[in-house]
Design a protein around this motif. Sequence first.
Motif, short mmCIF file in Angstrom:
data_model
loop_
_atom_site.label_atom_id
_atom_site.label_comp_id
_atom_site.label_asym_id
_atom_site.label_seq_id
_atom_site.Cartn_x
_atom_site.Cartn_y
_atom_site.Cartn_z
N ALA A 410 0.83 -1.20 0.00
CA ALA A 410 0.00 0.00 0.00
C ALA A 410 0.87 1.25 0.00
N LYS A 411 0.61 2.12 -0.95
CA LYS A 411 1.23 3.44 -0.95
C LYS A 411 0.17 4.45 -0.51
N ILE A 412 0.33 4.99 0.70
CA ILE A 412 -0.65 5.95 1.22
C ILE A 412 -0.09 7.36 1.11
N GLU A 413 -1.00 8.31 0.99
CA GLU A 413 -0.58 9.69 0.74
C GLU A 413 -1.61 10.65 1.33
N LEU A 414 -1.12 11.78 1.83
CA LEU A 414 -1.98 12.82 2.37
C LEU A 414 -1.55 14.15 1.77
N LYS A 415 -2.50 14.87 1.15
CA LYS A 415 -2.17 16.12 0.47
C LYS A 415 -3.12 17.23 0.91
N ARG A 416 -2.61 18.45 0.75
CA ARG A 416 -3.43 19.65 0.95
C ARG A 416 -3.17 20.59 -0.23
N GLY A 418 -2.88 19.98 -3.28
CA GLY A 418 -1.88 19.42 -4.18
C GLY A 418 -0.50 19.22 -3.59
N VAL A 419 -0.25 19.72 -2.38
CA VAL A 419 1.06 19.58 -1.73
C VAL A 419 1.05 18.33 -0.86
N ILE A 420 2.04 17.47 -1.06
CA ILE A 420 2.12 16.23 -0.28
C ILE A 420 2.63 16.54 1.12
N LEU A 421 1.84 16.16 2.13
CA LEU A 421 2.22 16.38 3.53
C LEU A 421 2.79 15.13 4.17
N GLY A 422 2.35 13.98 3.68
CA GLY A 422 2.83 12.72 4.23
C GLY A 422 2.63 11.60 3.23
N THR A 423 3.58 10.67 3.19
CA THR A 423 3.46 9.52 2.29
C THR A 423 4.24 8.37 2.88
N ASN A 424 3.83 7.16 2.54
CA ASN A 424 4.56 5.98 3.01
C ASN A 424 4.19 4.79 2.14
N LEU A 425 5.16 3.91 1.96
CA LEU A 425 4.95 2.67 1.21
C LEU A 425 5.22 1.51 2.16
N SER A 426 4.21 0.70 2.42
CA SER A 426 4.37 -0.40 3.36
C SER A 426 3.49 -1.58 2.95
N LYS A 427 3.67 -2.69 3.67
CA LYS A 427 2.89 -3.89 3.39
C LYS A 427 2.06 -4.25 4.62
N SER A 433 -10.79 -11.56 6.53
CA SER A 433 -11.99 -11.09 7.22
C SER A 433 -12.36 -9.70 6.71
N SER A 434 -13.51 -9.21 7.18
CA SER A 434 -13.97 -7.87 6.78
C SER A 434 -13.41 -6.78 7.68
N ASN A 435 -12.47 -7.14 8.54
CA ASN A 435 -11.85 -6.14 9.41
C ASN A 435 -11.03 -5.15 8.59
N THR A 436 -10.73 -4.01 9.20
CA THR A 436 -9.81 -3.06 8.59
C THR A 436 -8.42 -3.29 9.17
N PHE A 437 -7.40 -2.97 8.39
CA PHE A 437 -6.01 -3.20 8.79
C PHE A 437 -5.25 -1.87 8.73
N PRO A 438 -4.53 -1.52 9.81
CA PRO A 438 -3.88 -0.20 9.86
C PRO A 438 -2.63 -0.13 8.99
N VAL A 439 -2.49 0.97 8.32
CA VAL A 439 -1.27 1.30 7.58
C VAL A 439 -0.86 2.70 8.04
N TRP A 440 0.39 2.86 8.49
CA TRP A 440 0.81 4.07 9.19
C TRP A 440 1.72 4.95 8.33
N PHE A 441 1.61 6.26 8.58
CA PHE A 441 2.62 7.18 8.06
C PHE A 441 3.86 7.08 8.95
N GLU A 442 4.99 7.50 8.40
CA GLU A 442 6.21 7.47 9.20
C GLU A 442 6.06 8.36 10.43
N TYR A 443 5.49 9.54 10.23
CA TYR A 443 5.20 10.45 11.34
C TYR A 443 3.76 10.95 11.19
N PRO A 444 3.03 11.15 12.29
CA PRO A 444 1.68 11.71 12.18
C PRO A 444 1.71 13.08 11.50
#
Length: 508
Positions: A410-416, A418-427, A433-444
């Motif tokens: 998963a490559k997650i990204e947070l923008k404002r 158009g400017v990228i504030l946070g991104t991370n690539l993780s597995k 199951s139908s549960n959700t699974f957390p994927v974290w940014f390096e820093y909040p």
Amino acid sequence: MKCLTFFLMLPESVKIRSKKRSNKKGSPTNSNVPPVCYEIITLKTKKKKMAAEIFPTKKPTSTTTVQNYHQQNLNNNNAIPATNWQGLYPTIRERNAVMFNNDLMADVHFVVGPPGGTQRLPGHRYVLAVGSSVFLAMFYGELAEDKDEIRIPDVEPAAFLAMLKYIYCDEIDLGADTVLATLYAAKKYIVPHLARACVNFLETSLSAKNACVLLSQSCLFEEPDLTQRCWEVIDAQAELALKSEGFCDIDSQTLESILRRETLNAKEIVVFEAALNWAEVECQRQEMTVTIDNKRKVLGKAVYLIRIPTMALDDFANGAAQSGVLTLNETNDIFLWYTAAKKPDLEFVSKPRKGLVPQRCHRFQSCAYRSNQWRYRGRCDSIQFAVDKRVFIAGFGLYGSSCGSAEYSAKIELKRQGVILGTNLSKYFSDGSSNTFPVWFEYPVQIEPDTFYTASVVLDGNELSYFGQEGMTEVQSGKVTFQFQCSSDSTNGTGVQGGQIPELIFYA
């Protein structure tokens, strides 16, 4: 030649009163002596209008002209050369602003700044006394200053000028490099509205890079709201704050308060390394040679506030144990703490920090998998959101495979805007199951209220996945309200009503 006599009929609203001369004894003179002068006293008056009301559309000067004078005064400290300059300005506020940093009619001067960096600034006692109770006492109180020149070594010239500009011009001009010094000046001379503006500026510009320094200053200035905001940032973005250059600039008392913090959201090895960096800079401040022994000396008892026994064993063995800061006995006892059944007594705090408990905003009321299963195909799933309070987004909760266990990249990204504030690539691993699974940014990532941000994810893995249904445009999560809207970045069908990114994980 004909003489014409004119008779003036005075209205009842006006009467004439004569002033009589007095003799040396104070008795009236002979009534035949004509009066010296006449005063016309109006008994019924109309409400007077100000000049700006009489000529509301005629303003000989523009805002730009006034600003030019301000800039001229800031740079050159010049008097206004034009005669009848008062006629250029229709309001008393503008005329008063002309006197800012102007030698014209100045009746006091200030020598501001430390030795070697002083600046001589003009002032007008009346204007200053109107703007500050301290200046009122200084110039008109029982212990009033008779000096024409007053030295102020503890205030920076730029900060003093910013305070004068507010007093003279009713304008607040703050910058990131002068706001703390201006706050000090506003506090010293009791200019509360300027002080509040400084605090608001600091709260708005607060980030992990300056939170530790501002924490130290907010305690000095006794600003509890700013102190609380600093702690919120330091707790949520602790590792960023501890790694910042500003952390090394704090005093020892602030260092101890941070090391004691129970809710510090950081690995203990990061806390340890930050303390060593601070100790190195502190040695330089105290003009001590930077050695291991001196680092330990300047840390003093604060070293025991670092919860070294709570580190991962690898972090301790490869980091703290080989740093040289710990004594041999301390190192040996901590190794025994990790391995021995009977643990030795330690001076170090051995209880892990509580940190912050992450909260989750779930935006779907249900999920599906039997029909119309979701396929990723490497496309972007995206949604926009806004909050009503400042929060810190730590990561996303994502759906997984609907046909057995599978691993996803998963490559997650947070923008404002158009400017990228946070991104991370993780597995992450999905158990089917139908549960959700957390994927974290390096820093909040810090999220400001009332502004839309874009959350995006590109998933690679098993194409058949759960997906959300019955999405909500507004979700109340604890004390924070989230609003959602569709994103133009979404190329895989995710929107408000359904799709992916079911959860936002945050600290508040």
